[in-house]
Enzyme design. Structure first.
Site, PDB file in Angstrom:
ATOM      1  N   GLU A 198       0.843  -1.185   0.000  1.00 48.41           N
ATOM      2  CA  GLU A 198       0.000   0.000   0.000  1.00 48.41           C
ATOM      3  C   GLU A 198       0.889   1.250   0.000  1.00 48.41           C
ATOM      4  O   GLU A 198       1.853   1.315   0.766  1.00 48.41           O
ATOM      5  CB  GLU A 198      -0.822  -0.088   1.294  1.00 48.41           C
TER       6      GLU A 198
ATOM      7  N   ASP B  84      14.223  -1.973  14.004  1.00 45.65           N
ATOM      8  CA  ASP B  84      15.106  -1.000  13.329  1.00 45.65           C
ATOM      9  C   ASP B  84      14.451   0.381  13.393  1.00 45.65           C
ATOM     10  O   ASP B  84      14.270   1.055  12.388  1.00 45.65           O
ATOM     11  CB  ASP B  84      15.325  -1.428  11.875  1.00 45.65           C
TER      12      ASP B  84
HETATM   13  P1  ADP Z   1      14.784   0.761   2.096  1.00 50.22           P
HETATM   14  O1  ADP Z   1      14.313  -0.654   2.287  1.00 50.22           O
HETATM   15  O2  ADP Z   1      15.532   0.958   0.817  1.00 50.22           O
HETATM   16  O3  ADP Z   1      15.537   1.319   3.289  1.00 50.22           O
HETATM   17  P2  ADP Z   1      12.315   2.065   2.958  1.00 50.22           P
HETATM   18  O4  ADP Z   1      11.356   0.941   3.196  1.00 50.22           O
HETATM   19  O5  ADP Z   1      12.941   2.691   4.149  1.00 50.22           O
HETATM   20  O6  ADP Z   1      13.445   1.634   1.892  1.00 50.22           O
HETATM   21  O7  ADP Z   1      11.520   3.171   2.103  1.00 50.22           O
HETATM   22  C1  ADP Z   1      12.166   4.304   1.561  1.00 50.22           C
HETATM   23  C2  ADP Z   1      11.343   5.560   1.853  1.00 50.22           C
HETATM   24  O8  ADP Z   1      10.071   5.436   1.223  1.00 50.22           O
HETATM   25  C3  ADP Z   1      11.028   5.755   3.329  1.00 50.22           C
HETATM   26  O9  ADP Z   1      12.014   6.519   3.957  1.00 50.22           O
HETATM   27  C4  ADP Z   1       9.699   6.451   3.329  1.00 50.22           C
HETATM   28  O10 ADP Z   1       9.876   7.859   3.216  1.00 50.22           O
HETATM   29  C5  ADP Z   1       9.045   5.976   2.055  1.00 50.22           C
HETATM   30  N1  ADP Z   1       8.054   4.890   2.276  1.00 50.22           N
HETATM   31  C6  ADP Z   1       8.285   3.686   2.877  1.00 50.22           C
HETATM   32  N2  ADP Z   1       7.180   2.927   2.843  1.00 50.22           N
HETATM   33  C7  ADP Z   1       6.227   3.652   2.200  1.00 50.22           C
HETATM   34  C8  ADP Z   1       4.856   3.401   1.841  1.00 50.22           C
HETATM   35  N3  ADP Z   1       4.262   2.232   2.099  1.00 50.22           N
HETATM   36  N4  ADP Z   1       4.180   4.379   1.186  1.00 50.22           N
HETATM   37  C9  ADP Z   1       4.788   5.550   0.879  1.00 50.22           C
HETATM   38  N5  ADP Z   1       6.059   5.835   1.188  1.00 50.22           N
HETATM   39  C10 ADP Z   1       6.783   4.909   1.838  1.00 50.22           C
END
Ligand code: ADP
Length: 290
Positions: free
Chosen positions: A94, A196
């Site tokens: 989502e 984390d």
């Molecule tokens: P990685 O696994 O590369 O560290 P993240 O899961 O931390 O990536 O996601 C990168 C960025 O995307 C996050 O810092 C956040 O700002 C944004 N983000 C993460 N999940 C969602 C989501 N479900 N919907 C919108 N933005 C998201």
């Protein structure tokens, strides 16, 4: 540049969506994966991509997000699928519109609710990753043994393989042999942890609900999550005041905070080198004289 058409077609098929126009916009802020907002017709998805062999990492992320979702505490994105598509490992979830800083009080209440979800043993159903490092979560009845083996010693073994300073490693193992002293009057319970929880993995949605993502979940001492929140910042006094109303924090938590954060600092030393090795060494020396 990623060619989105094959991926979007496969996604539309698997989610049984009618074929529609595809738009992909990069999302910045992650450390490990390529992240995108994918618009497929009138649906929006958050998609992360990596090399095909990294699929287990996404499966483990899915298991963690689903565990938190099941706890009905902190908001997490719903995961729609993980798999290999068009030459990539993919996780599709989502898309949540994030509105910046999370309110400390609301975060505290929701986090305490998550920590109040207990398991009968420490560990998790799946191994996962912390940063890009493997994190072993084999179930164990004994927290001290779990922390010694799967957290401290695991990172020290990696440090040896990475040829980090041998005195850091020797002193680290010495500390690993002394862990009992931190738990003489305290018996942790296996709480569901995010694992984390630095500030980069939390935000608020448009309604102000705290949202967390990118977890490295396991059942462990709730203090390990609290400690990580203090490693690269501080959630503030209001956070701790609200949190303690819902999950009391032991008076000796500050002693264990460094022990728990040592794991993350060692992980940073293994991943990035630089000053993290020296920081880990200072922490070990401080913990040895306690
Ligand atoms: P990685 O696994 O590369 O560290 P993240 O899961 O931390 O990536 O996601 C990168 C960025 O995307 C996050 O810092 C956040 O700002 C944004 N983000 C993460 N999940 C969602 C989501 N479900 N919907 C919108 N933005 C998201």
């Amino acid at each position: 540049m990623t060619d989105w058409q094959p991926l979007a077609t496969s996604l539309a098929e698997q989610l049984q969506l009618p074929p529609g126009e595809v738009r992909a916009t990069p999302v910045h802020g992650g450390d490990i994966n390529q992240a995108w907002k994918l618009e497929l017709g009138d649906r929006e998805f958050f998609v992360k991509l990596n090399r095909p062999e990294r699929l287990p990492m996404f499966d483990a992320e899915r298991a963690g997000l689903e565990a938190i979702r099941h706890s009905a505490s902190l908001r997490v994105p719903e995961v729609f699928l993980t798999g290999q598509m068009a030459g990539h490992a993919v996780i599709v979830m989502e898309f949540i519109e994030l509105a910046g800083q999370v309110d400390a009080g609301r975060l505290a209440v929701a986090l305490a609710a998550m920590h109040n979800c207990f398991n009968d043993r420490f560990g998790f159903y799946a191994d996962n990753t912390i940063g890009s490092t493997a994190q072993v979560n084999t179930f164990n009845n004994d927290w001290i043994d779990f922390w010694r083996r799967h957290r401290l010693s695991f990172q020290l073994e990696l440090a040896a393989r990475n040829h980090l300073d041998s005195s850091l490693i020797d002193r680290g193992y010495r500390l690993a042999g002394e862990l009992d002293k931190f738990f003489t009057t305290y018996q942790p319970r296996p709480s569901l942890l995010h694992g984390d929880l630095w500030s980069g993995n939390q935000a608020a949605d448009l309604q102000g609900n705290p949202v967390v993502y990118d977890p490295a979940c396991y059942f462990g001492d709730h203090e390990a999550d609290l400690a990580m929140m203090e490693l690269f910042g501080h959630p503030g006094k209001r956070f701790f005041a609200s949190y303690s109303e819902h999950f009391p924090v032991d008076a000796d938590y500050p002693r264990r905070r460094e022990l728990y954060n040592l794991y993350h600092v060692l992980n940073h030393a293994n991943l990035f080198g630089g000053g993290y090795g020296a920081q880990a060494r200072r922490m070990i020396e401080m913990l040895l004289v306690q």
